[in-house]
Design a protein around this motif. Structure first.
Motif, short mmCIF file in Angstrom:
data_model
loop_
_atom_site.label_atom_id
_atom_site.label_comp_id
_atom_site.label_asym_id
_atom_site.label_seq_id
_atom_site.Cartn_x
_atom_site.Cartn_y
_atom_site.Cartn_z
N UNK A 157 0.58 10.79 4.21
CA UNK A 157 -0.46 9.76 4.13
C UNK A 157 -1.76 10.34 3.59
N UNK A 158 -2.08 11.54 4.04
CA UNK A 158 -3.29 12.19 3.53
C UNK A 158 -3.17 12.42 2.03
N UNK A 159 -1.97 12.86 1.61
CA UNK A 159 -1.76 13.09 0.19
C UNK A 159 -1.84 11.77 -0.59
N UNK A 160 -1.25 10.68 0.00
CA UNK A 160 -1.31 9.38 -0.66
C UNK A 160 -2.75 8.88 -0.77
N UNK A 161 -3.54 9.11 0.28
CA UNK A 161 -4.93 8.71 0.22
C UNK A 161 -5.67 9.46 -0.88
N UNK A 162 -5.37 10.74 -0.97
CA UNK A 162 -6.00 11.52 -2.04
C UNK A 162 -5.54 11.02 -3.41
N UNK A 163 -4.21 10.73 -3.51
CA UNK A 163 -3.71 10.19 -4.78
C UNK A 163 -4.34 8.83 -5.09
N UNK A 164 -4.47 7.99 -4.04
CA UNK A 164 -5.08 6.68 -4.25
C UNK A 164 -6.52 6.80 -4.71
N UNK A 165 -7.24 7.75 -4.13
CA UNK A 165 -8.62 7.94 -4.56
C UNK A 165 -8.67 8.36 -6.03
N UNK A 166 -7.78 9.30 -6.38
CA UNK A 166 -7.74 9.72 -7.79
C UNK A 166 -7.32 8.57 -8.69
N UNK A 167 -6.33 7.75 -8.19
CA UNK A 167 -5.87 6.62 -8.98
C UNK A 167 -6.97 5.58 -9.14
N UNK A 170 -9.20 6.77 -11.76
CA UNK A 170 -8.59 6.58 -13.09
C UNK A 170 -8.63 5.10 -13.47
N UNK A 171 -8.32 4.20 -12.49
CA UNK A 171 -8.35 2.77 -12.77
C UNK A 171 -9.74 2.29 -13.14
N UNK A 172 -10.72 2.79 -12.43
CA UNK A 172 -12.10 2.41 -12.74
C UNK A 172 -12.45 2.85 -14.17
N UNK A 173 -12.05 4.09 -14.49
CA UNK A 173 -12.30 4.58 -15.84
C UNK A 173 -11.55 3.74 -16.86
N UNK A 174 -10.27 3.36 -16.51
CA UNK A 174 -9.47 2.56 -17.42
C UNK A 174 -10.10 1.18 -17.62
N UNK A 175 -10.54 0.55 -16.52
CA UNK A 175 -11.16 -0.77 -16.62
C UNK A 175 -12.43 -0.71 -17.46
N UNK A 335 2.65 -15.14 -3.85
CA UNK A 335 2.23 -13.79 -3.49
C UNK A 335 1.53 -13.12 -4.68
N UNK A 336 0.46 -12.40 -4.36
CA UNK A 336 -0.28 -11.62 -5.35
C UNK A 336 0.07 -10.16 -5.13
N UNK A 337 0.49 -9.49 -6.20
CA UNK A 337 0.96 -8.11 -6.10
C UNK A 337 0.04 -7.18 -6.89
N UNK A 338 -0.06 -5.95 -6.42
CA UNK A 338 -0.76 -4.88 -7.14
C UNK A 338 0.29 -3.93 -7.68
N UNK A 339 0.47 -3.90 -9.02
CA UNK A 339 1.51 -3.07 -9.60
C UNK A 339 1.23 -1.58 -9.43
N UNK A 340 -0.05 -1.21 -9.36
CA UNK A 340 -0.36 0.21 -9.18
C UNK A 340 0.07 0.68 -7.80
#
Length: 509
Positions: A157-167, A170-175, A335-340
């Motif tokens: 979970x800690x790793x996923x949180x870190x990955x989510x933060x990085x993602x 990246x998403x913010x940069x992409x947007x 339902x609304x889904x988040x593909x990321x």
């Protein structure tokens, strides 16, 4: 002592005995002498009294004899009954002795069986003790494994949180980059617009050309087994994606009619398809209650979106972001889904099953068409119903949004095709024909790329094309031998693709 003395002694003894006997007899005859000495009259009264007493005693004796006789009869009867009972009991003795013998044998057998069961019970007790010790050992191991698993989950979970933060970064940069690219594209689009028709630039920018009215079937492809209810073109591309009842999704080259790729992994019939605006992902709505997301290039399943409790019949992707997807199922939810992230971020409830969905151009609201014939507008962030209008007298089967986002096309089981102004939700054009009959609850119609024409299939296998400007039929296409279920117009203006219940796809130019 001499004989004489002995004789004298004997004579004396004899005299004493005679004297004693005399006295005894005299005592015995005393009452008789006394009676004889009394007068005769007195003796007669006594005898009479005695006679009466004796007669009374005799009567009492008779009564006693009678009672004794009755008692004797009763005793005899009882004796006979007792004797017969004794005989019966004696007759039962052999049977009882036989039963007793059998009971003793049974007791012996049961004793042996008890000893056997006792030994088995002792064996089971021993095995139970051994199993208890094994259980305690396994329980200890399970507790240790659970603790280790919890530690691993925490680390994951800690790793996923870190990955989510990085993602998220990246998403913010992409947007941000996407926003800049959109601004640049809109500016370039404004420069290149001539006579209201946007044409393809020489630099290769992806814009749409003016379509032509389809009249000729260029390719007739037996694409799927059992029917095809979903076809869609890639954005600004000539590649067509189709889904069928054979649980497959396929990609076709519309120019050559050749199959270029097959996407497997769907566990049910494909009821609707959508493609992200960057053409990277293909999303299929399935009768298996799930949505499947494939990578368009590799053909691998990226996500299996689960959460619907009934078949999923409609899906659409936001035009402003490849991240958000909406789906509707026959469990009366949207339902609304988040593909990321690969999971549901919001669920909208509604009173009627939804057959069709479409995102608004800004990606913040969605249009939904329902079995009750209503067209509804929802805010996907809050889940609130923004607007509602009775679009058809029976079920809405299809929703198609124009490229400029100002017009939305709805088709219904009342065999009408209505054009709504998305800003006011008012009908400004109704298209229909007596020979055009909608085939199913998921029959899909479409609008051409330049918003000039509408194409819709019919039960008899024909496809009708209307001019939006005047509402007249400009072309009737006949090539299918079964009911036409879906129509899709290429964003490049041509071709028009149609599919039917036999799984045949026709491409028209």
């Amino acid at each position: 002592m001499s004989d004489e003395e002995i004789a004298i002694k004997a004579i004396k003894h004899a005299l004493k005995a005679l004297k004693k006997r005399h006295l005894v007899e005299e005592g015995a005859h005393g009452p008789a002498f006394l009676a004889l000495s009394k007068p005769i009259a007195s003796q007669g009264s006594e005898w009479k009294e005695k006679a009466e007493n004796l007669e009374l005693e005799l009567q009492q004796c008779y009564k006693a004899q009678s009672r004794l006789s009755e008692q004797l009869v009763v005793e005899v009867a009882e004796s006979r009954a007792a004797k017969s009972l004794v005989q019966e009991k004696e007759a039962l003795i052999p049977t009882l002795e036989h039963d007793l013998s059998q009971a003793r044998d049974e007791c012996t057998r049961l004793t042996a069986l008890l000893e056997e069961k006792t030994k088995a019970l002792e064996l089971l007790i021993g095995e139970n003790k051994e199993l208890k010790s094994q259980y305690e050992e396994m329980r200890t191991r399970a507790i240790n494994a659970e603790a280790e698993n919890k530690t691993l989950v925490d680390r994951w979970m800690l790793q996923k949180m870190q990955d989510a933060e990085r993602l998220n970064e990246v998403n913010a940069l992409y947007e941000d980059m996407l926003g800049k690219l959109k601004a640049s594209g809109l500016e370039q689009l404004a420069r290149q617009q001539v006579d209201g028709v946007v044409r393809q630039s020489e630099e290769g920018a992806e814009f749409y050309v003016e379509p032509v009215i389809p009249k000729i079937c260029k390719h007739r492809i037996p694409a799927h087994d059992g029917g095809s209810a979903a076809i869609v073109f890639e954005n600004s591309s000539g590649k067509l994606v189709s889904g069928g009842q054979d649980h497959t999704v396929k990609m076709w080259d519309s120019t050559t009619g050749r199959l270029t790729q097959t996407y497997n992994g769907c566990l049910g019939s494909v009821l609707d398809l959508s493609i992200t605006h960057d053409n990277r992902c293909i999303i299929a709505a399935s009768s298996s209650n799930n949505l499947y997301v494939w990578d368009a290039n590799s053909g691998r399943v990226r996500h299996t979106l689960t959460g619907h409790k009934d078949k999923v019949c409609a899906v659409d992707v936001s035009r402003s972001s490849a991240r958000h997807v909406v789906s509707s199922g026959y469990d009366r939810t949207i339902k609304v889904w988040d593909l990321n992230k690969g999971y549901c971020v919001n669920t909208l409830m509604f009173p009627s099953n939804c057959n069709a969905l479409s995102f608004s151009p800004d990606g913040q609201t969605i249009f939904s068409g329902h079995v009750d014939g209503h067209l509804r507008l929802w805010d996907i962030q809050t889940g609130k119903l923004l607007s509602e209008v009775a679009a058809h007298s029976s079920a809405v089967t299809s929703i198609s949004l124009s490229r400029n986002g100002n017009t939305i096309l709805t088709s219904g089981r009342d065999n009408l095709h209505n054009l709504f102004d998305t800003r006011t939700l008012e009908v400004w054009r109704t298209l229909g024909a007596s020979e055009n009959r909608v085939a199913s609850n998921w029959s899909r119609s479409c609008i051409s790329a330049d918003n000039s024409y509408v194409a819709a299939g019919s039960v008899d296998g024909s496809v009708h094309v209307w001019s939006i400007s005047n509402g007249n039929i400009v072309s009737t296409l006949k090539e299918h031998s079964a009911s036409v279920l879906c129509c899709s117009w290429s964003g490049l203006g041509k071709p028009l693709a149609t599919s039917d219940r036999n799984g045949v796809i026709c491409m028209w130019t």
